[in-house]
Design an enzyme around this catalytic site. Structure first.
Site, PDB file in Angstrom:
ATOM      1  N   GLY B 216       0.827  -1.217  -0.093  1.00  0.00           N
ATOM      2  CA  GLY B 216       0.058   0.037   0.088  1.00  0.00           C
ATOM      3  C   GLY B 216       0.890   1.252  -0.043  1.00  0.00           C
ATOM      4  CB  SER B 217       0.207   4.718   1.394  1.00  0.00           C
ATOM      5  OG  SER B 217      -0.953   4.698   0.632  1.00  0.00           O
ATOM      6  CB  THR B 218       4.454   1.118   3.423  1.00  0.00           C
ATOM      7  OG1 THR B 218       4.058   0.219   2.926  1.00  0.00           O
ATOM      8  CG2 THR B 218       3.491   1.549   4.918  1.00  0.00           C
ATOM      9  CE  LYS B 220       0.551   6.674  -2.006  1.00  0.00           C
ATOM     10  NZ  LYS B 220      -0.638   7.209  -1.007  1.00  0.00           N
ATOM     11  CD  GLU B 484      -2.989   6.059   3.180  1.00  0.00           C
ATOM     12  OE1 GLU B 484      -3.321   5.423   2.029  1.00  0.00           O
ATOM     13  OE2 GLU B 484      -2.064   5.752   3.903  1.00  0.00           O
TER      14      GLU B 484
END
Lengths: 442, 543
Positions: B216-218, B220, B484
């Site tokens: 997921g967003s990690t 990024k 989020e």
């Protein structure tokens, strides 16, 4: 005469001391291997083994002074090694096995004392037949007999369990010898020929067929491949030796093979044993327990290799029934090929001494009895060792003198006493004869 | 008759010769084959029966030890702490082999390495206990905090020393009791194992390092590192439009910001975890090759060299199809930023940790540690030292660098950006008074009906003005919801608790009694000293 006597007894005593040292060393090593310290009772144990064997030795000096000097030390060595392994494998069995060993020596002395002349036995041959058959039937008596691990060979009276079959083998061997002495000439007469075989009168074939039926009966009803094979082999060997006719051996062998083949196809348990023997790594559902045993025995002995792991340092505990049927595998693991071969040689020496007595004997009964008893021990050891190392299908009979078990131990000590009795009788007579001749020349 | 008896003797002799021949076959000539038979477990029995060293934590809690038992196997493995360290120690079962440290340090524990076998010249002649003991880098207090903070939610927590790579905590829920699986009784052990294997949550899997999930967003932070390293992204440019969603080329499915409108430069989009901006950054600003190289430079598509068996390989797709067109150019140049590929929509999703991107919690912790440690990802290890049966030091596991994943400048930029996330972004739940904390949240949607997501938090922390000391990765699986905020709400507090504990000095190791390597209780049974009564002493610590 006294020279021969004292030489034989001195050899015997020397060998007994040697056997005791070997057994005591093994016992000490077993303790060191298992717990890294000498067993606390090592001196007591040493004393006990020595006392039992020296006691037996003194009895021989008194009661059978001219007997062979090798038989008792070999039996003592085998019994001692067996005791060390039984005690090492299952400490709880050490005390009962000690008792049985002591009772075995007592039975030995009593036998030497009671049976003064081998011919005393010959006279009671039919009594022994009845005793033998009776003992074979005891396991089927309700309330006394019972089955264990599939074999109906056990009897229990009060707190004591025993295998009457062990004594039945002995009684029947005595009967065979006596009976064959009586009938050997009749049986030896050939009346007709079938192919290359000279056969006796069909009416004399009766006993052969009877023994065959009996052996098959044991195999089928008691689920005892080993005992039936053992008894029938001893019988055949004695018929062959008595009649000097090979045709009996061939005919008997064919009969047994035919019967066994029928049993394999007709009775599931026999068939499974054969399959387990031919392919123990095959389908475990078919081969079941006996395959697992021989496979574990093979791993154990392969693990032991040439010189073994050392007593107490192996792991024979994973082999099922290792103190009884499979004790030879434990010896193979912890003493290696060297130790296992030593056990084989001890049996060979024992059997060799027995057969030497048979050859030396002049009385037909003594000859046949010595042959029968020697064969009994030799074949019994062969069948069980062969079973353990997959030369033969595995059967649940005891390794003479070595395996745990009171009935077997008692019966074997009696066998030993009888062999010594015959040996003494034979030698005494020979010595008298030599003395007489010497006197005559002078 | 004598002729027959002599023949009989010969016959019996032959029988015994046959026995002797077969005995040779079994014990000597064919023995090798029997010993190598896969069905033959004697070797295992022999190994199992031998002395085997203890496994203990950095602060002296006994995790695994051998106790002497009165069975054929002689010894039995015991795990006084039950499930707490199960996924580190693994189990050592007579029936099912070994896992975890029991497996990866098997030779040391059994005393089969050369430095354990021959400590002194006299060892050639004297028989002694050669087993080695393993001291973990895991701290029991951090492990316990990780367990308490995660509670009964499926997930994993990994905490690392950023410089040495020493793992301070490695916990997953659910875990299992290695005592049950190591039971010497086959039926008992098999029943326990079957129960665990039937559990679809797979408690025996060391999921912190053996399982991989949508990051997921990690992820990024990986996209950011790739951008900074390539020079295509700086702290000032590009600046992405503030939008509620962005639709990549070749598709009609928009990538939304969960109702928010966001955009801007790197620090801002990382702070609020802006999906649209990172999707555009990965797919158009960087392109597949730059992103793949960036991901691989921080260890994707290779296994972290941890000293535990079978670590999971984190994956990033190696191809996104052929280049189709390069906007503003007549030719197609795959290396030109903005080039559109067949799978550019997938690349956009990959840039925010979706599509086919998967990472293990351990690996995300390592990337975070790399950022904290000036760009160098350390080699992770759970074992700190090997000691001999007398407690003397045999070997220390030296810290090594696994990957120099990024320049110190990139690492410094990322630290700053991630500190912003915790100070005023999605990761405020990880703030620790008196310490500098940086991190990144993540919410990786796994199902839509009902919406469920993995809640992630990766973070580092240290005293102000110093390099951060500890890095953590937390994943809480399949949490309800898909916004989020999941990572910040669910995972950040766990990360905070673990970091806070790990920043405190470790408890002083208890003196382990070298005379009790097998965990024997003194004959009088009182066992006052620490080494002989580890159960009692840990119970005290756990209060």
């Amino acid at each position: 005469m006294t020279q021969v006597r004292s030489l034989r007894r001195r050899v015997e005593l020397g060998l007994i001391v040697l056997a005791t040292i070997i057994v005591a060393s093994a016992y000490g090593l077993a303790g060191l291997g298992a717990t890294a310290s000498l067993p606390a009772d090592i001196m007591a144990f040493l004393g006990l083994v020595l006392a039992l064997l020296v006691g037996a030795h003194i009895a021989v000096r008194r009661l059978a002074p001219n007997a062979d000097g090798l038989l008792l030390p070999m039996a003592g060595l085998l019994n001692g090694i067996g005791y060390v392994f039984v005690a090492r494998l299952d400490p709880e069995l050490a005390a009962p096995q000690t008792t049985w060993m002591a009772l075995g020596v007592v039975a030995f002395v009593v036998t030497l004392f009671v049976v003064r002349r081998p011919r005393d036995l010959e006279r009671y041959r039919y009594t022994f037949l009845l005793i033998g058959i009776g003992l074979l039937l005891v396991p089927f008596v309700p309330g006394i007999g019972y089955s264990n691990q599939g074999a109906t060979i056990w009897a229990r009276i009060g707190p004591i369990s025993f295998q009457p079959g062990e004594f039945a083998k002995l009684a029947l061997t005595i009967f065979f010898a006596g009976y064959l002495v009586e009938r050997r000439e009749l049986l030896a007469v050939s009346t007709f020929r079938v192919g290359p075989l000279m056969l006796p009168d069909p009416k004399h074939l009766g006993p052969l067929l009877l023994a065959w039926t009996g052996a098959l009966g044991i195999m089928v009803f008691q689920n005892e491949l080993g005992s039936s094979l053992l008894l029938f082999t001893v019988f055949l060997v004695l018929v062959w030796v008595a009649t000097e006719r090979l045709s009996y051996l061939v005919l008997g062998g064919l009969l047994f093979a035919g019967g066994a083949a029928a049993a394999v196809t007709q009775f599931g348990h026999v068939g499974r044993r054969i399959e387990a023997w031919l392919d123990p790594w095959g389908d475990p559902d078919v081969t079941r327990d006996s395959a697992y045993q021989v496979v574990q025995a093979a791993y154990a002995m392969a693990h032991g290799g040439l010189t073994g792991t050392g007593i107490g340092l192996g792991n024979p505990g994973v082999i099922p029934v290792v103190t009884t049927d499979m004790i030879f595998a434990a010896i193979g693991e912890e003493l290696g090929l060297v130790g296992a071969t030593a056990v084989l040689i001890a049996f060979l020496l024992f059997v060799g001494a027995g057969l030497r007595t048979a050859v030396a004997a002049e009385q037909p009964f003594e000859k046949l009895l010595a042959t029968g008893l020697s064969t009994l021990i030799a074949i019994q050891a062969f069948i069980i060792i062969g079973g353990v190392i997959r030369v033969l299908p595995l059967t649940g009979i005891a390794l003479p003198f070595v395996a745990y078990g009171g009935s077997s131990l008692l019966a074997n000590w009696v066998v030993l006493a009888l062999l010594l009795r015959i040996s003494d009788d034979v030698t005494t007579r020979q010595l008298r004869q030599m003395e007489g001749e010497a006197v005559g020349v002078r | 008759m004598n002729r027959q008896i002599r023949r009989l003797a010969l016959g019996l002799m032959l029988c015994y010769v046959v026995l002797f021949a077969q005995l040779n076959n079994v014990q000597v000539f064919g023995a090798e084959r029997l010993r190598d038979n896969p069905d033959n477990n004697r070797e295992i029995v022999a190994n199992y029966s031998r002395p085997r060293g203890t496994i203990s934590t950095a602060d002296g809690v006994v995790v695994a030890r051998s106790v002497e038992v009165d069975t054929d196997l002689l010894r039995q493995r015991e795990y006084p702490e039950g499930e707490l360290f199960a996924q580190v120690s693994g189990f050592y079962s007579f029936h099912f082999g070994a896992t975890g440290v029991e497996d990866s340090y098997d030779e040391e524990l059994a005393g089969e390495t050369s430095d354990l076998e021959l400590r002194n010249l006299s060892d050639l002649f004297v028989e002694r206990d050669r087993s080695g003991s393993v001291v973990l880098s895991i701290r029991s207090d951090v492990q316990q905090v990780a367990r308490d903070a995660l509670g009964e939610r499926e997930g994993s927590v990994v905490a690392l020393d950023v410089e040495t790579g020493e793992v301070l905590a490695l916990w997953s829920y659910p875990s299992y009791d290695p005592n049950l699986v190591s039971a010497p009784d086959l039926e008992e052990a098999a029943a326990a194992r079957d129960l665990y294997l039937l559990d679809e949550r797979d408690p025996m899997l060391g999921r912190a390092y053996q399982q991989r999930y949508f990051p997921g967003s990690t992820f990024k932070i990986v996209t950011s590192v790739a951008g900074l390293e390539s020079g295509l992204v700086t702290t000032d440019s590009p600046s992405y439009d503030a939008v509620a969603s962005w639709t990549p080329p070749l598709t009609t499915r928009p990538i939304s910001n969960n109702g928010d409108v966001c955009g801007g430069t790197l620090f801002e989009i990382l702070r609020v975890s802006c999906n649209s901006a990172f999707a555009e950054m990965g797919s158009l600003t960087l392109g597949p090759q730059v992103l793949l190289e960036g991901a691989e430079s921080v260890g994707f598509n290779s296994a972290p060299p941890i000293d535990l068996p079978v670590p999971a390989v984190s994956v990033f797709p190696e191809s996104f199809g052929d280049a189709l067109e390069t906007p503003g150019s007549d030719t197609v140049d795959p290396d030109q930023p903005g080039t559109i590929f067949e799978d550019t929509p997938s690349l956009a999703l990959s840039s925010i940790g979706g599509f086919d991107v998967r990472a293990s919690p351990l690996h995300m912790a390592l990337i975070t540690a790399g950022i904290a440690n000036n760009g160098r990802l350390p080699e992770p290890h759970v074992v700190r030292e090997i000691r001999d049966a007398d407690g003397a030091l045999v070997r220390t596991i030296e810290p090594e660098v696994w990957l120099s994943g990024m320049s110190p400048a990139t690492a410094a930029t990322m630290r700053e950006a991630m500190i912003g996330v915790v100070e005023s972004g999605t990761g405020t739940g990880a703030r620790i008074p008196g310490y500098v904390v940086g991190g990144k949240t993540g919410t990786a949607r796994v199902t839509n009906d009902p919406p469920q997501s993995h809640a992630w938090m990766v973070a580092f922390a240290g005293p102000p003005g110093e390099t951060p000391q500890v890095a953590v990765a937390v994943v809480v699986l399949a949490q309800p919801g898909a916004t989020e905020t999941g990572g910040g709400r669910v995972a950040a507090p766990i990360a905070r608790a673990v970091l806070e504990r790990a920043l405190q000095p470790a408890p002083v190791p208890e003196a382990v009694d070298p005379n009790a390597p097998d965990g024997e209780v003194p004959a009088d049974g009182t066992g006052d000293d620490a080494g002989a009564a580890p159960q009692a002493s840990t119970a005290g610590r756990r209060r």
